[in-house]
Design an enzyme around this catalytic site. Structure first.
Site, PDB file in Angstrom:
ATOM      1  N   LYS A 266       0.822  -1.216   0.000  1.00 30.87           N
ATOM      2  CA  LYS A 266       0.000   0.000   0.000  1.00 30.87           C
ATOM      3  C   LYS A 266       0.851   1.259   0.000  1.00 30.87           C
ATOM      4  O   LYS A 266       0.421   2.299  -0.489  1.00 30.87           O
ATOM      5  CB  LYS A 266      -0.941  -0.006   1.208  1.00 30.87           C
ATOM      6  CG  LYS A 266      -2.047  -1.038   1.106  1.00 30.87           C
ATOM      7  CD  LYS A 266      -2.972  -0.959   2.298  1.00 30.87           C
ATOM      8  CE  LYS A 266      -4.108  -1.971   2.181  1.00 30.87           C
ATOM      9  NZ  LYS A 266      -5.007  -1.931   3.351  1.00 30.87           N
ATOM     10  N   ARG A 267       2.044   1.190   0.565  1.00 36.26           N
ATOM     11  CA  ARG A 267       2.874   2.402   0.594  1.00 36.26           C
ATOM     12  C   ARG A 267       3.333   2.812  -0.803  1.00 36.26           C
ATOM     13  O   ARG A 267       3.754   3.936  -1.013  1.00 36.26           O
ATOM     14  CB  ARG A 267       4.079   2.205   1.504  1.00 36.26           C
ATOM     15  CG  ARG A 267       5.146   1.253   0.967  1.00 36.26           C
ATOM     16  CD  ARG A 267       6.334   1.206   1.908  1.00 36.26           C
ATOM     17  NE  ARG A 267       7.375   0.335   1.410  1.00 36.26           N
ATOM     18  CZ  ARG A 267       7.427  -0.969   1.600  1.00 36.26           C
ATOM     19  NH1 ARG A 267       6.454  -1.556   2.274  1.00 36.26           N
ATOM     20  NH2 ARG A 267       8.414  -1.703   1.120  1.00 36.26           N
TER      21      ARG A 267
END
Length: 504
Positions: A266-267
């Site tokens: 997700k980063r």
């Protein structure tokens, strides 16, 4: 380089006469992410290339981590990608009796044993490891006394563990990474059925037993999955052998990394596949981008229509090298498809976007379809994502739009504009024929008589007509909008321009 199909009869070459059966088996513990979508796509393409069967199986036996509401999201993501399945979806939670029977069979033959150790002693023993190949580190495996029929306690509901044969090796031929082998002494006695939580409760299968049992029952011929599953494969080979079944062909595909070469997460902006649909990517563009994350056709071709991918896909084209997710490249693919699809293929996607934005008019699909097609064709060279049709191009589909503030400040600041645009409006209103050349001639004639550059009028008029500083060529835009809307919008803009001129 990957093993060539022609050099390895087990690598997944042309097996169309042998009934190829593959599966995609997501767990509803998270959304359908990019890595899972790529795995599903590879399985689907291989099945379609081989005229085989693509099976969808939901591995939903992890009660603590499962989120049943995510199942429909996974199915929707697959549907959006166009990955239709031939059989399923099958749910492991509805197949518990089969796993229990398999465990009983293994207990009866001595291939498994009852383990009374506390669950925390074996937690994670069936987990996927973050290895993408390479030699695994040698681990010191501790065998519990339950293996020898000497449980440390009888108070615990027992789990069922596999009895790994010691003193030998287990190997397999991977269709991508080649031959693999591990000493059995490095494999823990992995759990098959977890201990029941209550007396008389139902013991749940681990990933290892559930996957192998189902793959046998569903007659899976090829297991195509991420390289992080390589460490699981020797355990599963042992299970196949203990259950008296021939293992399928394994093909482990490389991992997908972020731009910083770490596991995609997700980063990096990696979210569910449905988020890419929401952003306005075309499914075929996304498929094209996704397939090139770890597969090559063998030449420099990048653009593949889906029929071409089905024709050309093979496991021999899968790389051993991890792929890097490149967001700008994905957007480039989407732009290419927006520009190169036939207009008839593109119109349904644009219609769906306009419907979502509340801009759609039913007549654009019937009596005004020619106008709609012409407008979309005019706009698409400047679009990157589908919402561009309802955002910056909003003024082509509705009179309800605002003037961009920066465009007003830049192109409406000349004090001569109110008079010039008033003259232009009158000239355009008086045109007997409404076409590109007539609009062009009228504007340039007004500019010439006033002794100003045509660009001053062109830029100011564009902002008045569409509210934006950038749009398709002005006179093409005027033709698409039509005489009535052009004249009306110029008259609407005049008070705003005049007020700005006075204030300036």
């Amino acid at each position: 380089m990957p093993v060539k199909d022609s050099e390895n009869p087990r690598s997944g070459g042309d097996l169309r006469g042998e009934g190829v059966r593959v599966r995609f088996a997501p767990s509803p513990t998270g959304y359908l992410h990019v890595g899972g979508a790529r795995t599903a796509l590879f399985n689907w393409l291989f099945a379609r290339n081989q005229r085989g069967t693509f099976i969808l199986r939901i591995e939903d036996t992890d009660i603590e981590r499962n989120r049943p509401e995510l199942v429909e999201g996974i199915l929707d993501g697959l549907r959006w990608l166009g990955l239709d399945w031939n059989e399923g979806p099958f749910y492991q939670s509805q197949r518990l009796a089969g796993y229990a029977a398999a465990a009983e069979k293994l207990l009866s033959t001595g291939a498994a044993y009852l383990c009374y150790c506390p669950p925390e002693r074996y937690a994670g023993g069936d987990a996927v490891e973050d290895a993408a190949g390479g030699k695994a580190e040698i681990r010191r495996i501790v065998r519990c006394s339950c293996r020898d029929g000497k449980p440390s306690t009888a108070d615990q509901n027992p789990a069922v563990r596999f009895r790994v044969p010691l003193g030998v090796t287990t190997g397999f031929e991977d269709a991508v990474f080649g031959p693999r082998e591990i000493q059995n002494d490095e494999i823990e006695d992995f759990v098959l059925l977890r201990s029941a939580r209550t007396a008389g409760g139902t013991p749940l299968p681990t990933y290892q037993l559930g996957a192998v049992f189902d793959d046998i029952e569903m007659r899976i011929t090829h297991v195509i999955r991420g390289a992080d599953h390589i460490s699981n494969t020797p355990k599963q080979i042992l299970l196949y052998q203990a259950l008296g079944a021939a293992p399928p062909i394994f093909a482990h595909v490389p991992l997908i990394l972020g731009p910083d070469r770490t596991r995609l997460s997700k980063r990096h902006g990696a979210t569910s596949v449905s988020s890419y649909s929401d952003e306005g990517f075309l499914p075929e563009a996304f498929r094209n981008f996704l397939v090139l994350l770890g597969w090559s056709s063998g030449d420099d071709t990048e653009m593949f229509r889906t029929a071409q991918l089905i024709e050309r896909f093979s496991l021999s084209g899968v790389s051993r090298t991890n792929a890097v997710f490149d967001r700008p490249k994905l957007e480039w693919f989407n732009q290419q498809y927006l520009q190169k699809l036939s207009i008839d293929e593109l119109l349904p996607a644009v219609q769906a976007e306009l419907e979502k934005a509340g801009l759609w008019q039913p007549e654009w699909a019937s009596s005004q379809k020619k106008w709609f097609a012409h407008t979309v064709d005019l706009l698409r060279p400047r679009t990157r994502l589908l919402p561009d049709f309802s955002h910056w191009a909003r003024a082509f589909f509705t009179d309800d739009f605002d003037y961009d503030l920066a465009a007003r400040e830049k192109f409406w600041k000349d004090e001569r504009l109110p008079d010039l645009l008033a003259r232009l409006t009158d000239e355009l209103a008086a045109l007997p024929n409404w076409n590109h050349d007539a609009c062009d001639h009228a504007l340039r004639q007004v500019a010439e008589k006033a002794g100003v550059k045509a660009g001053l009028l062109i830029n100011a008029t564009r902002v008045a007509l569409v509210g934006q500083p950038v749009a398709p060529p002005l006179f093409d835009t005027m033709v698409v909008l039509g005489k009535e809307r052009v004249v009306s919008r110029l008259r609407r803009a005049l008070p705003v321009i005049s007020a700005r001129s006075v204030a300036g």
